[in-house]
Design a protein around this motif. Structure first.
Motif, PDB file in Angstrom:
ATOM      1  N   ALA A 253       0.850  -1.192   0.000  1.00  0.00           N
ATOM      2  CA  ALA A 253       0.000   0.000   0.000  1.00  0.00           C
ATOM      3  C   ALA A 253       0.887   1.244   0.000  1.00  0.00           C
ATOM      4  O   ALA A 253       1.933   1.277   0.657  1.00  0.00           O
ATOM      5  CB  ALA A 253      -0.905  -0.003   1.218  1.00  0.00           C
TER       6      ALA A 253
ATOM      7  N   TYR B  46     -17.226  12.354   9.945  1.00  0.00           N
ATOM      8  CA  TYR B  46     -17.080  10.897   9.909  1.00  0.00           C
ATOM      9  C   TYR B  46     -16.360  10.326  11.135  1.00  0.00           C
ATOM     10  O   TYR B  46     -16.153   9.128  11.226  1.00  0.00           O
ATOM     11  CB  TYR B  46     -16.302  10.477   8.668  1.00  0.00           C
ATOM     12  CG  TYR B  46     -16.968  10.816   7.354  1.00  0.00           C
ATOM     13  CD1 TYR B  46     -18.301  10.487   7.128  1.00  0.00           C
ATOM     14  CD2 TYR B  46     -16.262  11.439   6.338  1.00  0.00           C
ATOM     15  CE1 TYR B  46     -18.910  10.783   5.920  1.00  0.00           C
ATOM     16  CE2 TYR B  46     -16.871  11.730   5.119  1.00  0.00           C
ATOM     17  CZ  TYR B  46     -18.193  11.410   4.920  1.00  0.00           C
ATOM     18  OH  TYR B  46     -18.785  11.686   3.731  1.00  0.00           O
TER      19      TYR B  46
ATOM     20  N   LEU C 215      -4.908   2.536  11.011  1.00  0.00           N
ATOM     21  CA  LEU C 215      -6.005   1.571  10.900  1.00  0.00           C
ATOM     22  C   LEU C 215      -7.346   2.272  10.752  1.00  0.00           C
ATOM     23  O   LEU C 215      -8.390   1.637  10.810  1.00  0.00           O
ATOM     24  CB  LEU C 215      -6.046   0.657  12.126  1.00  0.00           C
ATOM     25  CG  LEU C 215      -4.951  -0.402  12.180  1.00  0.00           C
ATOM     26  CD1 LEU C 215      -5.035  -1.170  13.480  1.00  0.00           C
ATOM     27  CD2 LEU C 215      -5.053  -1.355  11.009  1.00  0.00           C
ATOM     28  N   GLU C 216      -7.287   3.588  10.601  1.00  0.00           N
ATOM     29  CA  GLU C 216      -8.495   4.383  10.431  1.00  0.00           C
ATOM     30  C   GLU C 216      -9.470   4.166  11.583  1.00  0.00           C
ATOM     31  O   GLU C 216     -10.668   3.941  11.385  1.00  0.00           O
ATOM     32  CB  GLU C 216      -9.160   4.087   9.084  1.00  0.00           C
ATOM     33  CG  GLU C 216      -8.265   4.465   7.917  1.00  0.00           C
ATOM     34  CD  GLU C 216      -8.945   4.295   6.556  1.00  0.00           C
ATOM     35  OE1 GLU C 216      -9.904   3.515   6.482  1.00  0.00           O
ATOM     36  OE2 GLU C 216      -8.520   4.954   5.607  1.00  0.00           O
ATOM     37  N   ALA C 217      -8.921   4.186  12.771  1.00  0.00           N
ATOM     38  CA  ALA C 217      -9.774   4.069  13.947  1.00  0.00           C
ATOM     39  C   ALA C 217     -10.538   5.373  14.127  1.00  0.00           C
ATOM     40  O   ALA C 217     -10.092   6.430  13.701  1.00  0.00           O
ATOM     41  CB  ALA C 217      -8.928   3.795  15.179  1.00  0.00           C
ATOM     42  N   THR C 218     -11.680   5.286  14.745  1.00  0.00           N
ATOM     43  CA  THR C 218     -12.440   6.488  15.041  1.00  0.00           C
ATOM     44  C   THR C 218     -12.352   6.758  16.537  1.00  0.00           C
ATOM     45  O   THR C 218     -11.749   5.986  17.283  1.00  0.00           O
ATOM     46  CB  THR C 218     -13.915   6.295  14.663  1.00  0.00           C
ATOM     47  OG1 THR C 218     -14.372   5.121  15.319  1.00  0.00           O
ATOM     48  CG2 THR C 218     -14.072   6.126  13.172  1.00  0.00           C
TER      49      THR C 218
ATOM     50  N   SER D  97     -12.233  -0.728   8.237  1.00  0.00           N
ATOM     51  CA  SER D  97     -11.856   0.083   9.382  1.00  0.00           C
ATOM     52  C   SER D  97     -13.087   0.767   9.940  1.00  0.00           C
ATOM     53  O   SER D  97     -14.073   0.979   9.234  1.00  0.00           O
ATOM     54  CB  SER D  97     -10.824   1.124   8.967  1.00  0.00           C
ATOM     55  OG  SER D  97     -11.425   2.134   8.195  1.00  0.00           O
TER      56      SER D  97
ATOM     57  N   LEU E 288     -13.510   3.750  10.527  1.00  0.00           N
ATOM     58  CA  LEU E 288     -13.779   4.975   9.774  1.00  0.00           C
ATOM     59  C   LEU E 288     -14.542   4.658   8.489  1.00  0.00           C
ATOM     60  O   LEU E 288     -15.531   5.325   8.152  1.00  0.00           O
ATOM     61  CB  LEU E 288     -12.453   5.684   9.448  1.00  0.00           C
ATOM     62  CG  LEU E 288     -12.562   6.963   8.621  1.00  0.00           C
ATOM     63  CD1 LEU E 288     -13.450   7.993   9.312  1.00  0.00           C
ATOM     64  CD2 LEU E 288     -11.183   7.553   8.363  1.00  0.00           C
ATOM     65  N   VAL E 289     -14.115   3.612   7.795  1.00  0.00           N
ATOM     66  CA  VAL E 289     -14.801   3.224   6.563  1.00  0.00           C
ATOM     67  C   VAL E 289     -16.247   2.821   6.876  1.00  0.00           C
ATOM     68  O   VAL E 289     -17.182   3.190   6.161  1.00  0.00           O
ATOM     69  CB  VAL E 289     -14.029   2.093   5.845  1.00  0.00           C
ATOM     70  CG1 VAL E 289     -14.896   1.435   4.783  1.00  0.00           C
ATOM     71  CG2 VAL E 289     -12.746   2.635   5.225  1.00  0.00           C
TER      72      VAL E 289
ATOM     73  N   ILE F 116     -18.261   5.942   7.463  1.00  0.00           N
ATOM     74  CA  ILE F 116     -18.564   6.657   6.224  1.00  0.00           C
ATOM     75  C   ILE F 116     -19.647   5.901   5.463  1.00  0.00           C
ATOM     76  O   ILE F 116     -20.601   6.489   4.953  1.00  0.00           O
ATOM     77  CB  ILE F 116     -17.293   6.830   5.369  1.00  0.00           C
ATOM     78  CG1 ILE F 116     -16.282   7.711   6.110  1.00  0.00           C
ATOM     79  CG2 ILE F 116     -17.629   7.445   4.014  1.00  0.00           C
ATOM     80  CD1 ILE F 116     -14.920   7.824   5.459  1.00  0.00           C
TER      81      ILE F 116
ATOM     82  N   THR G 276      -7.122  -0.023  -1.782  1.00  0.00           N
ATOM     83  CA  THR G 276      -5.726   0.267  -2.101  1.00  0.00           C
ATOM     84  C   THR G 276      -4.861   0.219  -0.857  1.00  0.00           C
ATOM     85  O   THR G 276      -3.678   0.498  -0.908  1.00  0.00           O
ATOM     86  CB  THR G 276      -5.585   1.668  -2.736  1.00  0.00           C
ATOM     87  OG1 THR G 276      -6.017   2.634  -1.765  1.00  0.00           O
ATOM     88  CG2 THR G 276      -6.399   1.806  -3.995  1.00  0.00           C
ATOM     89  N   GLY G 277      -5.466  -0.106   0.278  1.00  0.00           N
ATOM     90  CA  GLY G 277      -4.712  -0.089   1.524  1.00  0.00           C
ATOM     91  C   GLY G 277      -3.918  -1.362   1.726  1.00  0.00           C
ATOM     92  O   GLY G 277      -3.799  -2.196   0.830  1.00  0.00           O
TER      93      GLY G 277
ATOM     94  N   ARG H 100      -7.043  -3.538   1.637  1.00  0.00           N
ATOM     95  CA  ARG H 100      -8.153  -2.987   2.406  1.00  0.00           C
ATOM     96  C   ARG H 100      -8.741  -1.755   1.750  1.00  0.00           C
ATOM     97  O   ARG H 100      -8.019  -0.967   1.142  1.00  0.00           O
ATOM     98  CB  ARG H 100      -7.673  -2.574   3.799  1.00  0.00           C
ATOM     99  CG  ARG H 100      -7.690  -3.724   4.747  1.00  0.00           C
ATOM    100  CD  ARG H 100      -7.167  -3.259   6.092  1.00  0.00           C
ATOM    101  NE  ARG H 100      -6.690  -4.421   6.813  1.00  0.00           N
ATOM    102  CZ  ARG H 100      -5.891  -4.360   7.865  1.00  0.00           C
ATOM    103  NH1 ARG H 100      -5.482  -3.208   8.301  1.00  0.00           N
ATOM    104  NH2 ARG H 100      -5.527  -5.458   8.455  1.00  0.00           N
TER     105      ARG H 100
ATOM    106  N   THR I 240      -9.735   1.784   1.966  1.00  0.00           N
ATOM    107  CA  THR I 240      -9.345   2.885   2.838  1.00  0.00           C
ATOM    108  C   THR I 240     -10.381   3.994   2.772  1.00  0.00           C
ATOM    109  O   THR I 240     -11.292   3.955   1.934  1.00  0.00           O
ATOM    110  CB  THR I 240      -8.001   3.489   2.409  1.00  0.00           C
ATOM    111  OG1 THR I 240      -8.168   4.051   1.102  1.00  0.00           O
ATOM    112  CG2 THR I 240      -6.905   2.442   2.376  1.00  0.00           C
ATOM    113  N   LYS I 241     -10.219   4.971   3.625  1.00  0.00           N
ATOM    114  CA  LYS I 241     -11.085   6.141   3.624  1.00  0.00           C
ATOM    115  C   LYS I 241     -11.133   6.745   2.223  1.00  0.00           C
ATOM    116  O   LYS I 241     -12.202   7.044   1.709  1.00  0.00           O
ATOM    117  CB  LYS I 241     -10.534   7.161   4.632  1.00  0.00           C
ATOM    118  CG  LYS I 241     -11.202   8.504   4.574  1.00  0.00           C
ATOM    119  CD  LYS I 241     -10.421   9.558   5.339  1.00  0.00           C
ATOM    120  CE  LYS I 241      -9.230  10.043   4.553  1.00  0.00           C
ATOM    121  NZ  LYS I 241      -8.515  11.171   5.140  1.00  0.00           N
ATOM    122  N   ASN I 242      -9.958   6.904   1.616  1.00  0.00           N
ATOM    123  CA  ASN I 242      -9.921   7.515   0.294  1.00  0.00           C
ATOM    124  C   ASN I 242     -10.665   6.679  -0.742  1.00  0.00           C
ATOM    125  O   ASN I 242     -11.324   7.216  -1.613  1.00  0.00           O
ATOM    126  CB  ASN I 242      -8.473   7.730  -0.147  1.00  0.00           C
ATOM    127  CG  ASN I 242      -7.817   8.840   0.632  1.00  0.00           C
ATOM    128  OD1 ASN I 242      -8.521   9.696   1.202  1.00  0.00           O
ATOM    129  ND2 ASN I 242      -6.514   8.832   0.707  1.00  0.00           N
TER     130      ASN I 242
ATOM    131  N   LEU J  62     -14.392   7.213  -0.189  1.00  0.00           N
ATOM    132  CA  LEU J  62     -14.793   8.583  -0.535  1.00  0.00           C
ATOM    133  C   LEU J  62     -14.794   8.765  -2.055  1.00  0.00           C
ATOM    134  O   LEU J  62     -15.673   9.409  -2.610  1.00  0.00           O
ATOM    135  CB  LEU J  62     -13.857   9.602   0.116  1.00  0.00           C
ATOM    136  CG  LEU J  62     -14.001   9.730   1.640  1.00  0.00           C
ATOM    137  CD1 LEU J  62     -13.021  10.754   2.186  1.00  0.00           C
ATOM    138  CD2 LEU J  62     -15.432  10.095   2.040  1.00  0.00           C
TER     139      LEU J  62
END
Lengths: 467, 539
Positions: A341, A406, A432-435, B231, B233-234, B237, B254-255, B259, B261-263, B266
């Motif tokens: 990645a 978000y 890990l995109e934790a919130t 995730s 966050l995903v 969203i 692309t993660g 995975r 990702t947020k991008n 979005l």
């Protein structure tokens, strides 16, 4: 005939040696060309030896100024400056040995000498006099020649009176008065170190705060602490000239049109770094550069020339060892045909190891606002933490910045005890995109400093328990 | 005496069976060898007779549940005693509460009936029918409503006995899983079993735990369906932007380890908003990578000796995604017919010059095949259709697409809008124009959107016939082979002779989900007949 390698790496710093080891792991026949010790600036003249110096300062500060806080009576505390420097050098040597061992263990050839690119598949090896002594060929060449302190004609470095970080960590004598030009991580760390040892320190910063890339609240907190320590700070101050007269350096600064002249026996030039792009054959091969760094594709780290790659400080900001290492691994894996990645440059931690420590990742509050985010900000002061109170280090706070829409963690800013260690958790959370919820619902051991991270996240949503 | 009725072993290789129907209810009297339930296994379906006479005292596996062989499915009490009624009302989730209520409260209580979770990827369901009204008496496991989800339709049994106290959503309303849709008052039923003796309670607990274990097992297998990590966050969203789980599964990640990702999400949402046609391609992107990666270990090539790596251009990528997506979506079946093109051939031959002069177009076979195809589509509208979930979409218009090869290695399918309103001349012109636009990058998005059927002419390259891939979301594609002169047997006046005729193979790939062999054959035959009996009067 010259020896052939799958991958030849130019420069043995945290970019180069990590690339070499990863390449060897992936089965590439690898060479790393380095004229000095392996480990680059980081291990020899940067991260590692300075951490040793800072630990000395920290311990000295604790024993001489705060022993009483812990009910200890200590008298006659003194130090030997040369021994402090010596310890730093031996720490560096120890770590460099470790890297040499790793390189050997992974069967990477360390070619001692100065590498110069002859073609996209050939490196000429020069000795210290610049004579060609050998050449090697390689399918892929990775440039990781790093960076060096940036020089300005107005600040003529003579390495005796006006020095760079390299000299600052190996002085024979402790300066009486030190002027630090540039209040980034390097400048601030040396300012702290010498100030604790009793040098009168003055910081000059062109921007409006020290550690200007950090969140403003953090910078302000550190500035207050430094001023209390007796460090003189001039921000929004431009250095007009620095002149050496009779072993004294005279520095003329301009603060909003007002001139001021400062004196010191030593001036440290810490205005920044510049990429080592000269004399390695880039122009001859036509490798594209911009200002003082090599231009690469930040997915493959390939330059405009096929099979020639560049990583680390030589490709520009953020000039951090851990970024160089990450790019090294990514670049080599890409060559292998893996599909790692892409590196997320918005999730790179930055640390400053003065006391109180400063660590951050992601956006500052100012930046997030400027980018138009609606924010939820959570702060937790260490003064409300049981652990930091017990430790007697109640200064500072954890500040987390979330996107209100978000719940994304946009940035984290920590100032205080062990901030540089605490940032790792936030880094993992961010990558890990934790919130907010993921952090709050993660059970943190009590009592620890890391609880402050959890509480700061909770605070962003008005759910903090201890404030 | 209690006799357990087991899921029978139907053969060595059969390890589990699905209970498809109960013939008896709990409490029913059953005779020996009387059919009590039906099961379905991957080999056979069968009816299961009762091993002993008695009262069906407990049902442990419900309809549509799959259990391994030798699992206890039911209990028959040979003494003819019905288990205490409490049994019937027991539901593991509310066991504790019921116990409390039985001792402290006489009025019963309200049990929530949630929209069931039908699988990891199903986020919501639509209530299609209420079987009960408010105030109706319900026994446990009696069907109270029917739901439809994007995966399955199913009937929802009551978790408990009682009276339907509240209906919170009307028919045709769609609600997220686990939303409470009804409430059942257990008063009446439960209250009677106030004096539970300790033993019954114990068995109930055992029963409860048995059922609970089963539920847990089932959920686990459902989770396995999606082993992707999303995730927090995903997920946030996705929830805020109404991205269904199925859609999420389709987004190319692309993660790390592919995975999302947020991008990625979005970007997906942005594309969805602007309605750009690429959205669809993006959706299909992951299905390639994921299926390819899971099935075969993707080979990694390094440029070097004998290998040159060329990054795909956008059009190639899109073709790749489209093809894999179509293959993964439709059940392709190809049928082939041979067509005598004598009449068309003769007409084209004698009128080529005239068309070139008058219309400035090169007359080919294509307009005639197109015309015949449109005629057949009108006759068999199921070929001019799409599938949308469980709906068949019949289109009242025919936008006929045809594949155009674009140099150097591209392919695009523009379509003739309202082709059914055009005659041969009109079709000839439209084909000419769209082909020109295709080859000269002159197409507008509208030219390639909303096609209803496609013709691909690989015959121009000399191919006899092929097995074309359907252009999604259509359900058929007609492949046109090359016209070659061949000796064929002709029958006239009862005697056979050999003649030289320009013959052509037409192959039809149709989506077997909607179009069966008979329909496909009829459709092809219609085209064949139109072409063979081509009448110059229609021109």
């Amino acid at each position: 005939m010259s020896k052939h390698y799958d991958i030849a790496i130019l420069g043995g710093g945290p970019g180069g040696y990590v690339a070499a080891i990863r390449a060897a792991q992936l089965g590439f026949k690898t060479a790393v060309v380095e004229k000095d010790n392996l480990g680059g600036i980081c291990l020899n003249w940067g991260c590692i030896p300075t951490k040793s110096l800072l630990k000395n300062a920290e311990v000295y500060d604790l024993v001489s100024n705060h022993a009483g806080d812990y009910g200890l009576s200590v008298e006659g505390v003194s130090f030997d400056f040369n021994k402090i420097i010596k310890r730093s050098r031996s720490v560096s040597a120890k770590i460099v040995k470790g890297v040499e061992y790793l390189i050997k263990k992974n069967k990477v050839d360390h070619i001692k000498g100065f590498g110069k690119i002859k073609s996209k598949s050939e490196l000429e090896i020069l000795d210290s006099e610049g004579n060609s002594v050998d050449s090697i060929t390689a399918d892929h060449i990775i440039i990781s020649t790093g960076a060096r302190p940036k020089m300005l004609p107005t600040i003529p470095v003579d390495r005796k009176h006006i020095i760079t970080s390299t000299e600052a960590m190996s002085l024979e004598k402790q300066p009486k008065e030190l002027i630090v030009i540039g209040a980034g991580a390097i400048g601030v760390e040396f300012a702290y170190f010498y100030s604790v040892l009793g040098t009168k320190v003055t910081i000059i910063e062109m921007l409006d705060s020290i550690l200007p890339i950090e969140d403003n609240e953090v910078s302000q907190t550190l500035e207050k602490n430094f001023k209390k320590r007796g460090i003189e700070i001039y921000t929004s101050a431009k250095v007009e000239k620095a002149e050496i007269e009779n072993d004294i350096v005279k520095v003329t600064i301009d603060i909003n049109g007002e001139k001021k002249i400062l004196h010191a026996d030593i001036v440290l030039n810490a205005i920044g770094v510049t990429g080592n792009i000269e004399n390695i054959g880039l122009e001859e091969l036509g490798v594209e550069t911009y200002k003082n760094h090599i231009v690469v594709n930040k997915d493959t780290y390939r330059t405009n020339i096929e099979n020639v790659y560049a990583i680390g400080d030589v490709i520009g900001a953020p000039w951090l060892a851990h970024v160089a290492s990450a790019e090294a691994i990514h670049c080599v894996e890409k060559i292998k045909g893996h599909n790692p990645a892409v590196i997320d440059y918005s999730s790179i931690p930055g640390c400053t190891y003065c006391q109180p420590q400063v660590a951050s990742i992601g956006m500052t509050e100012e930046k997030a606002k400027a980018d138009g985010y609606e924010l939820k900000i959570g702060k937790f002061p260490f003064s409300a933490s049981g652990k930091s109170t017990a430790m007697g280090e109640r200064e500072g706070f954890v500040k987390l910045i979330f996107d209100a829409k978000y719940g994304e963690l946009l940035g984290a800013h920590i100032i205080g005890a062990e901030a540089t260690e605490l940032i790792a958790e936030v880094g993992l959370a961010k990558s890990l995109e934790a919130t907010f919820e993921s952090i709050v619902k993660t059970i943190h051991a009590h009592p620890t400093l890391s609880e402050a991270v959890m509480e700061a996240a909770a605070n962003a949503y008005g759910e903090a328990i201890h404030i | 005496m209690k006799v357990n009725v087991l899921m029978p072993k139907m053969g060595e290789s059969i390890t589990e069976g699905t209970l498809i129907k109960w013939h008896k209810k709990k409490g029913d009297r059953v005779e020996k060898d009387e059919i009590i339930f039906e099961i379905s296994t991957d080999k056979v379906d069968t009816e299961i007779p009762c091993p002993e006479a008695g009262i069906l005292s407990d049902i442990k596996v419900f309809e549509n549940e799959t259990v391994v062989v030798d699992t206890v499915v039911a209990v028959v009490d040979t003494d003819g005693q019905l288990e205490p009624e409490s049994k019937e009302t027991k539901q593991p989730v509310v066991l504790e509460e019921e116990k409390v209520s039985s001792t402290t409260q006489v009025g019963g209580e309200l049990i929530d009936v949630p929209m069931p979770k039908m699988g990891e990827s199903v986020m919501e369901g639509t209530i299609t029918k209420w079987h009960k009204k408010v105030g109706d008496k319900i026994s446990r496991d009696e069907i109270i409503f029917e739901i439809s989800t994007d995966k399955v339709d199913t009937e929802v049994p009551s978790p408990t006995a009682g009276i339907l106290a509240e209906i919170l959503f009307k028919e045709n309303e769609t609600v997220a899983v686990e939303t409470i849709v009804a409430r059942i008052s257990t008063s009446g039923g439960i209250v009677k079993q106030k004096k539970l003796d300790v033993d019954t309670e114990k068995t109930e607990l055992e029963n409860g735990s048995v059922i609970e274990n089963k539920i847990i097992e089932k959920t686990n297998t459902q989770i396995k369906k999606s082993n992707k990590f999303y995730s927090p966050l995903v997920m946030n969203i996705a929830q805020k932007e109404n991205v269904a789980f199925d859609e999420l599964e389709q987004i190319a990640g692309t993660g790390v380890e592919g995975r999302v990702t947020k991008n990625d999400i979005l970007k997906y949402i942005a594309d969805r908003k602007t309605g750009r046609p690429e959205t669809k391609q993006k959706i299909s992107e992951p299905s390639i990578s994921s299926s390819a990666e899971s099935k075969i270990e993707t080979a990694h090539f390094v440029e070097g000796e004998g290998i040159k790596l060329i990054p795909m251009d956008n059009i190639r990528k899109r073709i790749m995604y489209h093809m894999v997506n179509s293959r993964d979506t439709s059940v392709h079946v190809t049928a082939v017919m041979e067509v005598d093109m004598s009449r068309v051939h003769n007409y084209v031959k004698s009128n080529k010059a005239k068309y070139l002069k008058e219309e400035n177009v090169k007359l080919t076979y294509m307009p005639f095949i197109t015309y015949a195809c449109i005629k057949a589509l009108k006759e068999y509208p199921y070929l001019n259709a799409s599938i949308d979930g469980n709906n068949i979409v019949l289109k009242q218009y025919i936008n006929l697409g045809f594949a155009v090869a674009v140099e150097p290695n591209g392919l695009i399918v523009p379509n003739i809008k309202h082709a059914d309103e055009k005659n041969i001349r009109g079709l000839t012109k439209a084909i000419g124009e769209l082909s020109f636009k295709s080859r000269n990058k002159g197409l507008l998005p509208d030219d390639i959107m909303n096609g209803t059927f496609t013709i691909t002419n690989y015959g121009v390259f000399g191919s006899l016939f092929g097995t074309p891939i359907i252009n999604q979301p259509e359900v058929g594609i007609l492949g046109v082979g090359t016209v070659t002169k061949k000796p064929v047997v002709v029958e006239s006046n009862g005697s056979d002779s050999i003649a030289i005729k320009p013959m052509m193979y037409l192959s039809l790939s149709h989506d077997h989900r909607l179009v069966d062999g008979m329909l496909g054959g009829k459709f092809l035959r219609s085209i064949k007949e139109t072409l063979e009996n081509f009448d110059t009067s229609i021109v």
